[in-house]
Design a protein around this motif. Structure first.
Motif, short mmCIF file in Angstrom:
data_model
loop_
_atom_site.label_atom_id
_atom_site.label_comp_id
_atom_site.label_asym_id
_atom_site.label_seq_id
_atom_site.Cartn_x
_atom_site.Cartn_y
_atom_site.Cartn_z
N ALA A 61 0.85 -1.19 0.00
CA ALA A 61 0.00 0.00 0.00
C ALA A 61 0.88 1.24 0.00
CB ALA A 61 -0.91 0.01 1.22
N ARG A 63 0.71 5.34 0.32
CA ARG A 63 -0.14 6.48 0.70
C ARG A 63 0.49 7.75 0.17
NH1 ARG A 63 0.04 2.73 4.36
NH2 ARG A 63 -1.86 1.85 5.23
N THR A 68 -4.73 6.08 -1.03
CA THR A 68 -3.89 4.88 -0.95
C THR A 68 -4.01 4.12 -2.26
OG1 THR A 68 -4.28 4.72 1.43
CG2 THR A 68 -3.45 2.76 0.32
#
Length: 166
Positions: A61, A63, A68
């Motif tokens: 993931a 960000r 995200t």
């Protein structure tokens, strides 16, 4: 009976089934299960090994800008440390991730990624060539044409990875 034993039967029962004969056969199976033979011990050890295999993430993931997004680990070509961050380099560009390189390395599959420098990890599927350089270093040529420099402290690890299995 002989054929059943050849196939690994613990016991056998003939028709008509008698209660005491069934109880005897069941008792033999229970005793056998309480003291596993070598093949059973190896099977149990194999199953325990498979259960203990570490799980590695398929995606990471990222960000950025209040959102995200996700990057498939297999799409990462190489990774470079940038203080407490890492840059994930891919064909589509690069992403910045707030994690130390050692922490990220520990979460990546070692069958897919190889640390080649204290600040660099490479996806081994992206390596096209290794060229020996000075003092035990390598120039690593990736499929995308990128040239990376390893450090000599990772020479043995890279040589071991690059060795033929035969």
């Amino acid at each position: 009976a002989g054929e059943a034993m050849k196939l690994g039967a613990q016991d056998y029962i003939l028709k008509p089934v008698m209660r005491d004969r069934f109880a005897h056969a069941l008792q033999r199976v229970r005793l056998r299960l309480q003291s596993p033979n070598e093949a059973q011990r190896r099977m149990i050890a194999l199953l325990e090994t498979l259960a203990e295999r570490p799980q590695y993430p398929d995606r990471i993931a990222i960000r950025s800008g209040g959102k995200t997004s996700f990057v498939n680990v297999e799409d990462i070509h190489w990774i470079r440390a940038a203080e407490n961050y890492v840059q994930l380099h891919m064909a589509s560009g690069h992403h910045l991730l707030h994690v130390p390189i050692g922490t990220l390395e520990a979460s990546l599959d070692p069958a897919m990624f190889l640390r080649v420098h204290r600040s660099m990890i490479v996806n081994i599927r992206q390596i096209r060539e290794l060229e020996p350089a000075f003092h035990g270093e390598y120039v690593i040529l990736l499929r995308a044409g990128i040239r990376l420099q390893s450090s000599r402290s990772y020479h043995a690890k890279i040589s071991e990875w690059a060795a033929n299995p035969f």
